[in-house]
Write a protein that holds these residues in place. Structure first.
Motif, PDB file in Angstrom:
ATOM      1  N   LEU A 107       1.763  21.879 -67.424  1.00 53.82           N
ATOM      2  CA  LEU A 107       2.630  21.127 -67.240  1.00 53.82           C
ATOM      3  C   LEU A 107       2.225  20.413 -66.389  1.00 53.82           C
ATOM      4  CD1 LEU A 107       5.491  24.128 -67.827  1.00 53.82           C
ATOM      5  CD2 LEU A 107       4.821  21.588 -69.245  1.00 53.82           C
ATOM      6  N   GLY A 108       2.726  20.917 -65.224  1.00 54.87           N
ATOM      7  CA  GLY A 108       1.460  19.776 -63.844  1.00 54.87           C
ATOM      8  C   GLY A 108       0.540  19.122 -64.013  1.00 54.87           C
TER       9      GLY A 108
ATOM     10  N   CYS B 180      10.973  16.159 -64.926  1.00 50.55           N
ATOM     11  CA  CYS B 180      11.914  17.699 -65.095  1.00 50.55           C
ATOM     12  C   CYS B 180      10.551  18.276 -65.393  1.00 50.55           C
ATOM     13  CB  CYS B 180      12.238  17.153 -66.786  1.00 50.55           C
ATOM     14  SG  CYS B 180      12.464  18.541 -68.193  1.00 50.55           S
ATOM     15  N   MET B 181       9.320  17.922 -65.558  1.00 49.54           N
ATOM     16  CA  MET B 181       7.871  19.028 -65.795  1.00 49.54           C
ATOM     17  C   MET B 181       7.614  19.430 -64.231  1.00 49.54           C
ATOM     18  SD  MET B 181       6.094  19.529 -68.575  1.00 49.54           S
ATOM     19  CE  MET B 181       6.779  18.841 -70.769  1.00 49.54           C
TER      20      MET B 181
ATOM     21  N   PHE C 120       7.384  23.226 -63.142  1.00 46.32           N
ATOM     22  CA  PHE C 120       6.411  23.945 -62.634  1.00 46.32           C
ATOM     23  C   PHE C 120       6.465  24.940 -61.694  1.00 46.32           C
ATOM     24  CE2 PHE C 120       2.948  22.827 -59.377  1.00 46.32           C
ATOM     25  CZ  PHE C 120       2.474  23.766 -60.373  1.00 46.32           C
ATOM     26  N   PHE C 121       8.103  23.505 -60.470  1.00 45.89           N
ATOM     27  CA  PHE C 121       7.794  24.460 -58.965  1.00 45.89           C
ATOM     28  C   PHE C 121       9.023  25.306 -59.387  1.00 45.89           C
ATOM     29  CE2 PHE C 121      10.497  24.852 -55.869  1.00 45.89           C
ATOM     30  CZ  PHE C 121      10.047  24.537 -54.680  1.00 45.89           C
ATOM     31  N   ILE C 122       9.773  25.661 -60.230  1.00 43.34           N
ATOM     32  CA  ILE C 122      10.296  26.964 -60.486  1.00 43.34           C
ATOM     33  C   ILE C 122       9.929  27.800 -61.578  1.00 43.34           C
ATOM     34  CG2 ILE C 122      12.467  28.137 -61.638  1.00 43.34           C
ATOM     35  CD1 ILE C 122      13.594  24.955 -61.476  1.00 43.34           C
TER      36      ILE C 122
ATOM     37  N   TYR D 295       7.814  15.533 -56.961  1.00 40.87           N
ATOM     38  CA  TYR D 295       9.062  14.545 -57.090  1.00 40.87           C
ATOM     39  C   TYR D 295       9.989  14.013 -56.340  1.00 40.87           C
ATOM     40  CZ  TYR D 295      13.631  17.240 -59.483  1.00 40.87           C
ATOM     41  OH  TYR D 295      14.764  17.310 -59.321  1.00 40.87           O
ATOM     42  N   CYS D 296      10.186  14.400 -55.684  1.00 45.67           N
ATOM     43  CA  CYS D 296      10.685  13.376 -54.173  1.00 45.67           C
ATOM     44  C   CYS D 296      10.528  12.116 -54.699  1.00 45.67           C
ATOM     45  CB  CYS D 296      11.085  14.301 -53.110  1.00 45.67           C
ATOM     46  SG  CYS D 296      11.543  15.681 -52.484  1.00 45.67           S
ATOM     47  N   GLN D 297       9.464  11.915 -54.903  1.00 41.23           N
ATOM     48  CA  GLN D 297       8.947  10.398 -54.773  1.00 41.23           C
ATOM     49  C   GLN D 297       9.579   9.952 -55.612  1.00 41.23           C
ATOM     50  OE1 GLN D 297       5.092   9.333 -53.986  1.00 41.23           O
ATOM     51  NE2 GLN D 297       5.260  10.641 -51.467  1.00 41.23           N
TER      52      GLN D 297
END
Length: 237
Positions: free
Chosen positions: A72-73, A83-84, A88-90, A231-233
């Motif tokens: 996923l990462g 979304c992916m 991945f983070f969670i 994700y933030c970028q």
């Protein structure tokens, strides 16, 4: 419009590939520990049972899920899919908690497990000198362990076997340098008793679980950081 940092993007991809390999390693080590008969047959034979596979089962689940998260990462990084990356983070955060809990559980129960192992083998040692069918399987396993590990008896050497010694003499027979042999009933047998060897096998198993749990945790924290930055970028594009 801000652009996604290419270095972060491909670092995330490379990291996740390595992370996927770590998941494969965890899975392989956990399965090996789970199916290994090195100490399981000895400590789980006889009247009582000592080993628990809860921590190992957790690691097997962790290894399998990490392999999925690694995919996923990688996909999320290359496709810049928020979304992916969030999934991945969670998922990685939850796995990190589960993994650390497994390591803490194993570490906290280490001294208790050693004490339980000592009690179990003292109880099972009584089976060695019996002539009844009770404990027959344990005596067979012990004889095989003695042959493979060049030891004799559990705590008191050949005395543990009582009148059964003649039947298992070949597994106790010593032909190594004199300093590793001793004499019993006019025969050379291994001086080394088996309990310390069994204890070391059990403790090494525990160390592997603890080391695997905490060793990969550092890599997982890096994964959390990389994924959130990316994700933030992407969100600022």
């Amino acid at each position: 419009m801000a652009r996604v940092n290419v270095f972060i993007k491909y670092s995330m991809f490379i990291f996740n590939f390595v992370f996927w390999l770590c998941g494969m390693l965890i899975l392989a080590v956990a399965i090996w520990i789970r199916v290994s008969k090195a100490n399981k047959e000895i400590v789980n034979s006889g009247d009582t049972e000592v080993s628990s596979n809860a921590s190992v089962n957790i690691l097997i689940a962790v290894g399998a899920i990490i392999m999925i998260l690694g995919f996923l990462g990688c996909y999320g990084a290359i496709k810049e899919n928020r979304c992916m990356l969030l999934s991945f983070f969670i998922g990685l955060f939850l796995i990190l908690l589960l993994q650390v809990a497994s390591g803490i559980r194993e570490a906290s129960s280490k001294s208790k497990s050693e004490s339980r192992l000592n009690e179990t083998l003292h109880e099972n040692a009584k089976l060695l000198s019996e002539t009844s069918e009770r404990g027959k399987e344990f005596r067979k396993i012990m004889a095989e362990f003695q042959t493979e590990n060049k030891c004799c008896g559990l705590f008191n050497g050949a005395d543990d076997w009582g009148t059964n010694f003649e039947q298992v003499y070949e597994s106790c027979k010593c032909s190594n340098p004199p300093d590793s042999c001793t004499s019993y009933a006019g025969k050379n047998i291994h001086k080394q008793v088996c309990f310390p060897l069994i204890r070391d096998l059990v403790l090494n198993r525990s160390r592997m679980i603890i080391g695997t749990s905490f060793g990969v945790a550092f890599v997982e924290v890096l994964g959390l950081v990389f994924s959130m930055i990316l994700y933030c970028q992407i969100g600022k594009k």
